[in-house]
Design a protein around this motif. Structure first.
Motif, short mmCIF file in Angstrom:
data_model
loop_
_atom_site.label_atom_id
_atom_site.label_comp_id
_atom_site.label_asym_id
_atom_site.label_seq_id
_atom_site.Cartn_x
_atom_site.Cartn_y
_atom_site.Cartn_z
N SER A 398 9.87 6.58 -5.47
CA SER A 398 11.10 6.33 -4.73
C SER A 398 11.39 7.47 -3.76
CB SER A 398 12.26 6.18 -5.71
OG SER A 398 12.41 7.35 -6.48
N ASN A 399 11.92 7.09 -2.59
CA ASN A 399 12.23 8.05 -1.53
C ASN A 399 11.00 8.82 -1.07
OD1 ASN A 399 15.00 7.39 -1.82
ND2 ASN A 399 15.14 8.81 -3.55
N TYR A 400 9.85 8.24 -1.26
CA TYR A 400 8.62 8.94 -0.91
C TYR A 400 7.53 7.90 -0.65
CZ TYR A 400 4.23 11.41 -1.63
OH TYR A 400 2.96 11.90 -1.49
N THR A 401 6.89 7.98 0.50
CA THR A 401 5.79 7.08 0.82
C THR A 401 4.53 7.90 1.02
OG1 THR A 401 6.33 7.18 3.18
CG2 THR A 401 7.29 5.38 1.89
N GLU A 402 3.40 7.36 0.59
CA GLU A 402 2.14 8.06 0.71
C GLU A 402 1.35 7.54 1.90
OE1 GLU A 402 0.13 7.86 -3.10
OE2 GLU A 402 0.69 9.95 -3.40
N LYS A 403 0.84 8.46 2.69
CA LYS A 403 -0.04 8.11 3.79
C LYS A 403 -1.44 7.89 3.22
CE LYS A 403 2.71 11.03 6.85
NZ LYS A 403 2.72 12.19 7.77
N MET A 404 -2.02 6.73 3.53
CA MET A 404 -3.29 6.37 2.92
C MET A 404 -4.29 5.92 3.97
SD MET A 404 -2.70 6.90 -0.32
CE MET A 404 -4.05 6.07 -1.16
N VAL A 405 -5.57 6.12 3.66
CA VAL A 405 -6.68 5.59 4.44
C VAL A 405 -7.55 4.78 3.50
CG1 VAL A 405 -8.75 6.16 5.77
CG2 VAL A 405 -6.66 7.50 6.09
N GLU A 406 -7.84 3.53 3.87
CA GLU A 406 -8.65 2.66 3.03
C GLU A 406 -9.96 2.35 3.73
OE1 GLU A 406 -6.16 -0.69 2.23
OE2 GLU A 406 -5.14 0.30 0.55
N PHE A 407 -11.06 2.49 2.98
CA PHE A 407 -12.39 2.22 3.51
C PHE A 407 -12.78 0.77 3.24
CE2 PHE A 407 -12.46 6.80 3.14
CZ PHE A 407 -13.21 7.21 4.22
N ALA A 408 -13.42 0.16 4.23
CA ALA A 408 -13.95 -1.18 4.02
C ALA A 408 -15.14 -1.10 3.07
CB ALA A 408 -14.39 -1.79 5.35
N PRO A 409 -15.32 -2.09 2.20
CA PRO A 409 -16.49 -2.08 1.32
C PRO A 409 -17.77 -2.24 2.13
CG PRO A 409 -15.32 -4.16 1.15
CD PRO A 409 -14.45 -3.26 1.97
N THR A 410 -18.80 -1.55 1.72
CA THR A 410 -20.10 -1.63 2.38
C THR A 410 -20.96 -2.62 1.63
OG1 THR A 410 -19.89 0.67 3.06
CG2 THR A 410 -22.09 -0.29 3.15
N SER A 411 -21.26 -3.74 2.25
CA SER A 411 -21.97 -4.82 1.57
C SER A 411 -23.48 -4.72 1.71
CB SER A 411 -21.50 -6.17 2.11
OG SER A 411 -21.71 -6.24 3.50
N ARG A 412 -23.97 -3.86 2.57
CA ARG A 412 -25.40 -3.77 2.83
C ARG A 412 -25.97 -2.48 2.26
NH1 ARG A 412 -26.53 -1.70 8.89
NH2 ARG A 412 -28.26 -0.81 7.74
N ILE A 413 -27.28 -2.43 2.10
CA ILE A 413 -27.97 -1.20 1.73
C ILE A 413 -28.36 -0.48 3.01
CG2 ILE A 413 -30.00 -0.21 0.61
CD1 ILE A 413 -30.04 -2.58 -1.26
N TRP A 414 -28.00 0.79 3.10
CA TRP A 414 -28.44 1.59 4.23
C TRP A 414 -29.77 2.25 3.90
CZ3 TRP A 414 -22.89 3.71 4.88
CH2 TRP A 414 -22.24 2.99 5.90
#
Length: 573
Positions: A398-414
């Motif tokens: 409450s009274n606090y929000t978190e700044k977030m970064v979300e990564f897309a899932p990697t579906s392939r093999i590099w």
């Protein structure tokens, strides 16, 4: 839950190497109590770690013996070193459970020398500060001036540390400005009796033998630390749990017998301070679970002291999130990593090159001389179908929000050497991108936030500082160049670090594990349709070969080759 459990250890190890098992020091669950819950954070402060020049050189190249021992226990149970700092013999290690890592903000370490008038680091303090779940924490490990008659020097050490120990965040620029402060170490305060009535060391030992269990009041009334806390000369802002254990110094090495060359004293302490009413509608507090010494450790002339506290953080509430992917299970070198994927708020990661590249502008933050590129993807294409009801899978307060970064899932093999080595991530609308922000590639089972394999700065290219529409997230794609530093097949993760300056960093996001393979180990696939057509013909039974077995019918993969790829550690769940 709105509380975190912290476990603290302070121990003067007298330049010795760890010679005993450390599981009981950490109160780790035994085979008879396997389901005992673990703390959220371990904070370990050591003093007099061996710091001769040859030791310092070796420890700068390799992990020191004490850290290696703690890693062996804690990292296998999902703990990560959030931050560590060393000043000669002073060592401070802060371990966090993996689930808390992406909530750590503004991590910073600091040190102050007090030996030889501030010129030498044999005495002094090291600290780590951070914010987590809307509250600020400062953790201090110190070693103050020794000897009974140098009380004034210990008081001076404390005041020097408070004055000179500063941080970059203005609101918590001083140790005492934090919501929570835990101060541990070899404070070196002794028992001090009035002149003319001071008992000898032998007499104090005899008194201790007659004391009723856990009742040390008659001796503690002569404790120097309690006296200066009461007088306001030092540590008056702090509290200490009730001491119900005997003095922790000085012992004969490898024994439980006091060394009568020194008066037995409580030199090793854990203190705490809480600003209870820093926020509206919540009262912060630290509740003591336990405070004790561990007597059976004998490698030093000190006994270790441990303490556990439940710490209240700001109240949580459910957050609206996007659709969630099913659980992914990966087997690698006897490590099974299970985690839920949360789909980011942008489009899925593409296997093709971006249609529009933002040109590189400048290279001022680049230490690796890599070529980075971004693709900015509009977020307005999101529909209501992408959003699900409020689900309490991510905790904010409450009274606090978190700044977030979300990564897309990697579906392939590099594959090692791929030119198209990229990741896509989505920023919450309030994330401010700094020129020093960077994304690192880590082992999937990494155990230290400093153990990156390679990295790429975001400040190398032009990145929109504001979303295309008010309140909308931004999605970017970062390409890692050929030869990005990943040389070994295995599983890895991306981690996003927000770093406004060289001393402060926050972890805003961690990707799910993705696979990197060598081109020589590309899996041989078998067409399951053609195999099925063969097997259904009564006149043409399915041929058997050394490289196929019952699983080939189901998966369409060469299981023998797959098993070799995973070093004979393949599992089907």
């Amino acid at each position: 839950m709105d509380t975190l459990r912290f476990y603290f250890v302070t121990w003067n190890v007298a330049t010795r190497s760890p010679g005993q098992d450390l599981n009981s020091l950490l109160d780790f669950p035994s085979q008879y109590n396997k389901h005992k819950p673990l703390p959220d954070f371990y904070v370990i402060g050591l003093q007099e770690v061996k710091s001769q020049p040859q030791n310092m050189v070796m420890d700068s190249l390799f992990t020191d013996q004490w850290t290696a021992m703690f890693n062996k226990i804690l990292c296998r149970q999902g703990f990560v070193i959030a931050k560590s700092i060393r000043l000669q013999g002073l060592l401070l290690l802060v371990y966090a459970q993996m689930k808390h890592v992406t909530h750590l903000r503004d991590i910073e370490a600091q040190y102050t020398r007090t030996g030889l008038g501030g010129l030498w680091g044999n005495k002094g303090a090291v600290s780590v500060r951070f914010n987590v779940y809307g509250c600020s924490f400062c953790l201090v490990n110190c070693h103050l001036t020794a000897h009974e008659h140098l009380l004034a020097d210990r008081i001076g050490d404390y005041n020097t540390i408070i004055k000179d120990h500063t941080y970059h965040l203005k609101e918590t620029s001083n140790i005492l400005f934090h919501d929570y402060v835990f101060w541990l170490g070899d404070l070196n305060f002794r028992t001090d009796h009035p002149a003319g009535s001071s008992p000898s060391s032998e007499e104090i030992v005899a008194m201790l033998q007659k004391v009723e269990k856990d009742k040390y009041t008659s001796i503690l009334k002569h404790d120097q630390l309690l006296a200066v806390m009461d007088s306001g000369e030092a540590f008056s802002e702090f509290s200490e749990p009730e001491i119900q254990f005997p003095p922790t110094y000085k012992f004969q090495m490898s024994t439980d017998d006091y060394d009568i060359k020194r008066k037995p004293s409580w030199t090793d302490r854990i203190l705490y301070k809480v600003i209870a009413n820093n926020y509206e509608n919540i009262t912060l507090r630290a509740d003591t679970i336990s405070y004790n010494h561990i007597p059976h450790y004998m490698v030093s002339d000190h006994k270790p002291v441990v303490g556990q506290f439940n710490v209240k953080v700001r109240q949580k509430f459910p957050r609206t999130v996007l659709a969630q992917e099913p659980e992914i299970k990966i087997s690698r070198a006897s490590v099974r990593m299970r985690s839920a994927l949360v789909m980011p708020m942008g489009a899925a990661l593409s296997d093709t090159s971006p249609e529009t590249d933002v040109p590189v502008e400048g290279n001022t933050c680049d230490e690796t001389n890599h070529e980075g590129e971004f693709e900015v993807i509009p977020s307005a294409s999101l529909t209501s179908d992408d959003v699900v009801d409020s689900v309490e899978i991510d905790e904010t307060f409450s009274n606090y929000t978190e700044k977030m970064v979300e990564f897309a899932p990697t579906s392939r093999i590099w594959y090692i050497g791929d030119a198209d080595f990229r990741t896509q991530c989505t920023f919450s609308h309030d994330v401010e991108i700094n020129p020093g922000d960077w994304i690192g590639i880590f082992d999937a089972d990494f155990n230290n936030l400093d153990d990156y394999i390679t990295y790429e700065y975001l400040g190398k290219v032009s990145v929109p500082q504001a979303p295309t529409a008010a309140g909308q997230p931004r999605t970017i794609t970062l390409s890692f160049p050929v030869g990005s530093g990943v040389r070994t097949p295995g599983f890895y993760r991306f981690i996003y670090f927000s770093q406004p300056n060289s001393d402060v960093k926050s972890i805003l996001g961690i990707s799910e594990p993705f696979e990197v393979s060598s081109k020589e180990d590309k899996l041989i696939t078998i067409d399951p349709c053609s195999e099925a057509s063969c097997s259904t013909s009564p006149s043409r039974p399915k041929p058997m070969s050394a490289n196929t077995d019952v699983f080939t019918d189901f998966t369409g993969l060469d299981v023998a080759k797959l098993s070799r790829h995973f070093s004979n550690d393949l599992s089907f769940d």
